[in-house]
Design a protein around this motif. Structure first.
Motif, PDB file in Angstrom:
ATOM      1  N   THR A  13       0.816  -1.217   0.000  1.00  0.00           N
ATOM      2  CA  THR A  13       0.000   0.000   0.000  1.00  0.00           C
ATOM      3  C   THR A  13       0.839   1.252   0.000  1.00  0.00           C
ATOM      4  O   THR A  13       0.304   2.341   0.079  1.00  0.00           O
ATOM      5  N   LYS A 246     -12.977   2.596   8.955  1.00  0.00           N
ATOM      6  CA  LYS A 246     -11.636   2.020   8.961  1.00  0.00           C
ATOM      7  C   LYS A 246     -10.766   2.595   7.839  1.00  0.00           C
ATOM      8  O   LYS A 246      -9.582   2.863   8.037  1.00  0.00           O
ATOM      9  N   GLU A 250      -8.204   4.668   9.882  1.00  0.00           N
ATOM     10  CA  GLU A 250      -7.208   3.690  10.310  1.00  0.00           C
ATOM     11  C   GLU A 250      -6.224   3.334   9.195  1.00  0.00           C
ATOM     12  O   GLU A 250      -5.019   3.477   9.360  1.00  0.00           O
ATOM     13  N   TYR A 251      -6.741   2.881   8.052  1.00  0.00           N
ATOM     14  CA  TYR A 251      -5.866   2.347   7.014  1.00  0.00           C
ATOM     15  C   TYR A 251      -5.223   3.431   6.157  1.00  0.00           C
ATOM     16  O   TYR A 251      -4.048   3.342   5.806  1.00  0.00           O
ATOM     17  N   ILE A 269      -5.633  -4.079   0.206  1.00  0.00           N
ATOM     18  CA  ILE A 269      -5.617  -4.771   1.499  1.00  0.00           C
ATOM     19  C   ILE A 269      -6.625  -5.916   1.544  1.00  0.00           C
ATOM     20  O   ILE A 269      -6.876  -6.482   2.610  1.00  0.00           O
TER      21      ILE A 269
END
Length: 449
Positions: A13, A246, A250-251, A269
């Motif tokens: 990523t 998320k 978060e990601y 992901i």
């Protein structure tokens, strides 16, 4: 039609986003749905292999009016989307541009929500948003009375954590998520607010749920472009509530845009991302010419690409207390006339005439979009040239923005057949051969454009 995109190998990523052309195999579909290309950027070293198959049988889910919230963006995600509709976007955002004499562009998207029984609608606005915010608050404030629904405008703001503008649609959702999560909905429906189309979002939500996807992308399956096998994203997404939180918090905490960052990131992901193919008319207003043609749709007698008169799926807008139009010895054919107009001894053909438009004796208007006026000018408040279209003026294939003051014996006919021209200092530009008068422009008596 619902198709599923599965990730085979997409792990990194931390690389630069890149455009990919991944072949989709439509198992069990018709021949004309095969060998299509889905163009999505992906922040991975190698493009994933996408396997497409028919979705599962429908299951029982809560009704969308209780479990889905729509997030509508009032403008495009970047300056390019605003530039392509300039000068219509000089003083307003894309979603606020007047359409078909009576509406604003954003009305089509909000109406899709209402007709799809989605009554929790958040409108995120930022660029030139004054007129759009006013329109939304007036048009839809009492629509859901007694039904626990709303259209809530969330304008760009600064806080202790965030100082500055929204940096993109993903950043806007991240900063507004504390408001968007106020109700216990299961999915968010993300919608650009400046596209013209009619879609039943309930079918989209049903397909998303039946496939148990994390994200569903609406893609075009029509043949609007010369390359007929292309399938392109519309910028419409269904995203599960937990998935949204998320992704942005978060990601991918620095991601600003859905198309170029969040969606490729979700694929990278291993999230389940699916594509829902839309076969209907869809116009993204990619140019002044596209906007002009979309307006011309409402004067067709047959074969309308977008039916403004659909009784089963009406187009909502702001209710107005305007008097009926006055037509005095005018000749009108194949045109749409809004309320509150004063049309004297003139000729109007294949033209959209917006609210409060005043056209004087001898004027000839053809193949044009007249947006009208925000006010009625008082008789003792004439500033050299009155608001409206003066005597013996000719207008052909033009867009006249609101509150324009066009004098007597004017010719707006693109006499030199110019295709592109910037005459903004003189109150107009030419785009795609269409003369566009700016909002509030003044054109002196006898001028020839």
């Amino acid at each position: 039609m619902m198709v599923t995109m599965r990730l085979n190998s997409c792990s990194s990523t931390n690389v630069e986003p890149q455009a990919i052309n991944a072949k989709l195999h439509f198992l069990g579909s018709s021949d004309n749905h095969r060998k299509r290309l889905l163009k999505l950027p992906c922040s991975v070293p190698q493009p994933p292999n996408l396997l497409i198959f028919n979705s599962q049988q429908p299951q029982l889910f809560p009704p969308v009016d209780q479990s889905v919230a729509a997030i509508v963006f009032g403008d495009g995600s970047d300056s390019e989307s605003r530039r392509r509709l300039y000068p219509l976007t000089k003083r307003r955002t894309e979603g606020a541009i007047p359409l078909a004499a009576n509406y604003r562009l954003i009305d089509a998207v909000v109406s899709n929500c209402i007709n799809s029984n989605i009554n929790k609608i958040y409108a995120l606005t930022q660029f030139n948003s004054t007129s759009l915010n006013l329109h939304l608050s007036r048009a839809y404030s009492g629509l859901f009375h007694g039904k626990q629904g709303f259209v809530e405008v969330i304008a760009a703001y600064q806080s202790l954590e965030h100082r500055g503008w929204f940096q993109g649609n993903a950043d806007a959702i991240r900063r507004c998520l504390w408001v968007l999560e106020e109700y216990p909905v299961a999915e968010f429906l993300v919608l650009p607010g400046h596209h013209l189309y009619r879609m039943d979002y309930q079918k989209l939500i049903e397909a998303h749920r039946n496939s148990k996807a994390d994200i569903t992308i609406v893609a075009l399956s029509g043949t609007r472009d010369p390359v007929y096998d292309n399938v392109s994203s519309t910028g419409i997404y269904v995203i599960n509530r937990d998935t949204m939180s998320k992704l942005v918090n978060e990601y991918f905490t620095e991601a600003n845009d859905f198309a170029s960052e969040l969606i490729p990131g979700a694929i990278s992901i291993g999230m389940k991302v699916e594509s829902y193919l839309f076969d209907g008319y869809w116009e993204d207003m990619r140019s002044v010419q596209a906007f002009y043609q979309a307006n011309m749709e409402c004067i067709k007698k047959s074969n309308m690409k977008y039916n403004f008169y659909d009784r089963d799926s009406p187009l909502y807008t702001m209710p107005r207390c305007l008097p009926p139009s006055i037509v005095s010895d005018a000749v009108i054919s194949d045109s749409v006339i809004a309320d509150g107009c004063i049309l004297n001894k003139c000729k109007i053909k294949r033209t959209i005439v917006g609210m409060r438009t005043r056209i004087e004796d001898g004027a000839v208007i053809e193949d044009s979009v007249i947006m009208g006026s925000d006010i009625y000018q008082k008789e003792d408040d004439v500033q050299n040239i009155p608001i409206g279209i003066g005597e013996n003026t000719q207008i052909r294939k033009a867009i006249i923005d609101k509150n324009a003051r066009i004098g007597k014996n004017v010719k707006i006919i693109n006499k030199d057949n110019v295709q592109e021209g910037d005459r903004e200092a003189n109150g107009y530009i030419v785009s795609g051969g269409i003369v566009v008068l700016l909002r509030g422009a003044q054109i002196a008596d006898g001028t020839i454009l």
